[in-house]
Write an enzyme that holds these catalytic residues in place. Sequence first.
Site, PDB file in Angstrom:
ATOM      1  CE  LYS A  41       7.680  -0.645 -10.659  1.00  0.00           C
ATOM      2  NZ  LYS A  41       7.807  -1.363 -11.939  1.00  0.00           N
ATOM      3  CG  ASN A  50       2.975  -0.971   2.839  1.00  0.00           C
ATOM      4  OD1 ASN A  50       2.428  -1.928   2.307  1.00  0.00           O
ATOM      5  ND2 ASN A  50       4.203  -0.594   2.533  1.00  0.00           N
ATOM      6  N   GLY A  51       1.501  -3.437   5.008  1.00  0.00           N
ATOM      7  CA  GLY A  51       2.122  -4.654   5.528  1.00  0.00           C
ATOM      8  C   GLY A  51       1.050  -5.621   5.989  1.00  0.00           C
ATOM      9  CE  LYS A 101       6.689  -6.452 -18.149  1.00  0.00           C
ATOM     10  NZ  LYS A 101       7.816  -6.859 -17.401  1.00  0.00           N
ATOM     11  CG  HIS A 134       9.700 -32.037 -25.479  1.00  0.00           C
ATOM     12  ND1 HIS A 134       9.992 -33.354 -25.763  1.00  0.00           N
ATOM     13  CD2 HIS A 134      10.805 -31.331 -25.817  1.00  0.00           C
ATOM     14  CE1 HIS A 134      11.220 -33.434 -26.245  1.00  0.00           C
ATOM     15  NE2 HIS A 134      11.735 -32.220 -26.285  1.00  0.00           N
ATOM     16  CB  CYS A 182      -0.863   0.019   1.252  1.00  0.00           C
ATOM     17  SG  CYS A 182      -1.824  -1.482   1.446  1.00  0.00           S
ATOM     18  CD  GLU A 234       3.541  -7.121 -15.542  1.00  0.00           C
ATOM     19  OE1 GLU A 234       3.339  -6.994 -14.337  1.00  0.00           O
ATOM     20  OE2 GLU A 234       4.686  -7.043 -16.031  1.00  0.00           O
ATOM     21  NE  ARG A 262       4.247   1.677  -1.439  1.00  0.00           N
ATOM     22  CZ  ARG A 262       5.420   1.096  -1.296  1.00  0.00           C
ATOM     23  NH1 ARG A 262       6.417   1.436  -2.076  1.00  0.00           N
ATOM     24  NH2 ARG A 262       5.614   0.195  -0.359  1.00  0.00           N
ATOM     25  CD  GLU A 287      10.267  -9.061 -18.411  1.00  0.00           C
ATOM     26  OE1 GLU A 287      10.041  -9.954 -17.574  1.00  0.00           O
ATOM     27  OE2 GLU A 287      10.016  -7.867 -18.206  1.00  0.00           O
ATOM     28  CD1 TRP A 320      -2.558  -4.613  -5.021  1.00  0.00           C
ATOM     29  CD2 TRP A 320      -1.896  -5.939  -3.346  1.00  0.00           C
ATOM     30  NE1 TRP A 320      -2.432  -5.886  -5.513  1.00  0.00           N
ATOM     31  CE2 TRP A 320      -2.030  -6.721  -4.519  1.00  0.00           C
ATOM     32  CE3 TRP A 320      -1.503  -6.575  -2.164  1.00  0.00           C
ATOM     33  CZ2 TRP A 320      -1.777  -8.090  -4.539  1.00  0.00           C
ATOM     34  CZ3 TRP A 320      -1.250  -7.934  -2.188  1.00  0.00           C
ATOM     35  CH2 TRP A 320      -1.381  -8.679  -3.369  1.00  0.00           C
TER      36      TRP A 320
END
Length: 612
Positions: free
Chosen positions: A607, A99-100, A489, A508, A2, A492, A27, A485, A73
């Site tokens: 983030k 935050n946590g 991208k 395979h 957060c 998300e 965040r 990567e 968040w």
Amino acid sequence: MCGIVGYIGHREAYPVLIKGLHRLEYRGYDSAGVALINGDLRIYKIAGKVSELEKETEGKNTHGTCGIGHTRWATHGEPNTRNAHPHVSESKNLAIIHNGIIENYAPLKTELKKRGHAFLSDTDTEVLIHLIEDIQLNEKVDLVEAVRIALNQVIGAYAIVIVSKDEPDMLIAARKSSPMVVGIGEGEYFVASDASPLIEYTRNVVYLNDEEIAIVRRDKGLEIITIHNETITPYLQELQMQLDMIEKGGYDHYMLKEIYEQPNSIMDSMRGRLIGSRNTIVLGGIKEYEKKLTNAKRMIIIGCGTSWHAGLVGEYLFEDIARIPTEVEYASEFRYRNPVINEDDIVIAISQSGETADTLAAVELAKTKGATIFGICNVVGSSIPRATHAGSYTHAGPEIGVASTKAFTAQVTVLTLMALAIGRKRGTITESKYQSIAIELSKIPEKVQEVLKSNAHIRQIAEEYAHVQNFLYLGRGYNFPVALEGALKLKEISYIHAEGYPAAEMKHGPIALIDENMPVVVMATNMSAHDKIVSNIQEIRARKGRIIAIISENDEVIEEMAEHVIRIPDTEESLTPLLSVIPLQLLAYHIAVILGRNVDQPRNLAKSVTVE
Ligand code: AGP
């Protein structure tokens, strides 16, 4: 996960808090809220973004020169208004933002309920402010002491700020495993998750350490104690961040700005580190560990998400150039599986934010096992660089878009410098090869600039594929991590399902997915396995898959086979990821824009992931 901000001083707090929350919104953006002290304690909060909060407060009394703000968040409790911060104590005299995660909130809540406390939300945070008030009243101590005692009882991570209706001239902030910076202005003070909310007001900052409590009084300034009641002398630092670094600068999105910043950010990652006519590499942060690095028996690289992908590139670099066996681990797995670590092993933790909870915990674990730990981080003063023995900052500048772009290329640049420096010392690379990679590395910023010229072409490709359901990304060798990567991208920010695979693994299993509806992005630059990748392309074509190939500038073979090609300049094979990743960043960006997604703040993400 957060964003938190607090202000006390001579200005109206509300505009400072709102502007700060906008900057911290990367965040988390599930809900937002503020608490203001002005004779009374007023709280406004709402589900949704900070802009919703602004609508909510329109025409309402937002006066007061002391206040706190939060953008969330969600972890405990749905992202609704009831669970939005700030939360209040039983008497409603105290307010907190957090935050946590308070891991032992359940037994504390049960105990507090028995003592008559009633809770208004499902959050762990609300339990903490009730606990603090309960201690204050029952143990007859002042608020600072109550906070200190309470923090000795909680297990978990926190960055908190508390205000009290009865003490309008004081803010209390504390941290453990979640970031917190205190800004010291002229008769005014700021506290925040990072320095972005205070950047135009002061350059003087103090980063709190774990288990420290900052007591900020309007007239007496900053005092710091630990939760064990030791007094700490604040360590004042000068802020290096500039305002233009955190603004969009004319771009539609931070992500696009950050993609376009890469020629400069890669240059900044190398600045002062690749010097002289002999291209000597100087990595100041790890100099005193040079011998240890040169004699390392094994490298273990840990990270999450994009940083983990950069770590995979690192594996190729360290094995290829420095001939050091290298393993790359998800930090989240590493920390829970009792890894075997020897004294001669070097652990490298990679993290843009420097705050990722899993990476931080993995660093702590590796430390207990006696490893030497290096950090490759972007955010200066963040938790991971402080927990490692040494390290190198990436110097990419603030990355605000949730999807990591310039951080990846900066991390790969630092890993390349490390591998080259160690390889040269160990004699595992010839001087001519060393020089040729070093010279090419110094040309990478201008070559990235070249790749960026394909933007309009990539936008056209994006228009053709934006409405598909699935994507495959294939690459071999150095391009395999890039394929991963590229898929990350796309997932998300566009919410399209995408998978990255080593190209040869396709047969395979994933080959069964290929039909005329499946776009396959193939990383097919000039490389040792070029012929093999040509065979893979033929296999895809035979099954009518639609090929978008990233190829080298002079490749005429693949142009014939692929539906679309995106050309990148030739370079040393080991440096390819620094160029081949750029078209994939742009492809994901354009597809997300075409689909109308929130590019900088994709759903469900934040983030920095400061929770498990
Ligand atoms: C990448 O685009 C992500 N948003 C995410 O995977 C990120 O790389 C990961 O959470 C690790 O973050 P860090 O680099 O700050 O540790």
